[in-house]
Enzyme design. Sequence first.
Site: not given
Length: 157
Positions: A63, A111, A114, A72, A74, A61
Site C-alpha cells: 500500500e 480484483c 489482477c 495487489c 497477485e 500487497n
Amino acid sequence: MREIHLSLFAEVLRYEELSAEDQRLVDTAREATLRSYAPYSHFSVGAAALLENGETVSGTNQENAAYPSGLCAERTTLFYANSRYPTSAVLTLAIAARHAAGLLARPIPPCGACRQVMLETEQRFGRPITILLTGTEEIYRIKGMKYLLPFAFDSAY
C-alpha cells in the site's frame, strides 16, 4: 433478443484434500501475508505461484498513501515471476488474506485488474493457470481464468 448463459466452475476443498504440492503453495501464500505492507487497510494479502520450472515465487500487497500507487499481491507475484523467469509458465497461483484477527475463513477473489493480469499471463504462455483462493475453512480451486473473467478483454480484439 437472445440470452447468453455462462457456467462457472470451482471445486470447494478443505486443506487436507489438496495435494502436498498445493498445500506447500497455500502455506507459502499464507506466510506471505505476514510480509504485506498494509498500514492503511490493515488487510494483508499474499500470493504464491508455482512455475513450470519448479520454482515457487511469492508476493504481497503493497500500500501507499497515494492509493493508486500501491499494488495487489497477485500482481506483485506474477510480475516478479514473469520478470525473474520469463520463459516459465505459471502453473498454479494461491491467494490468501488476513486481517487483525488472523487468516480469513473464506476465500477472497482477486480484483478486476489482477484478473486481467492473470488472463494475460495465461495467454503469454498458452496455458490456463490453476487458481487456489484460500480460506481457513475452505479453498476454491479454479481451473483457468475463463471461470474468473468471463467476457474477458484479450488479444483477440
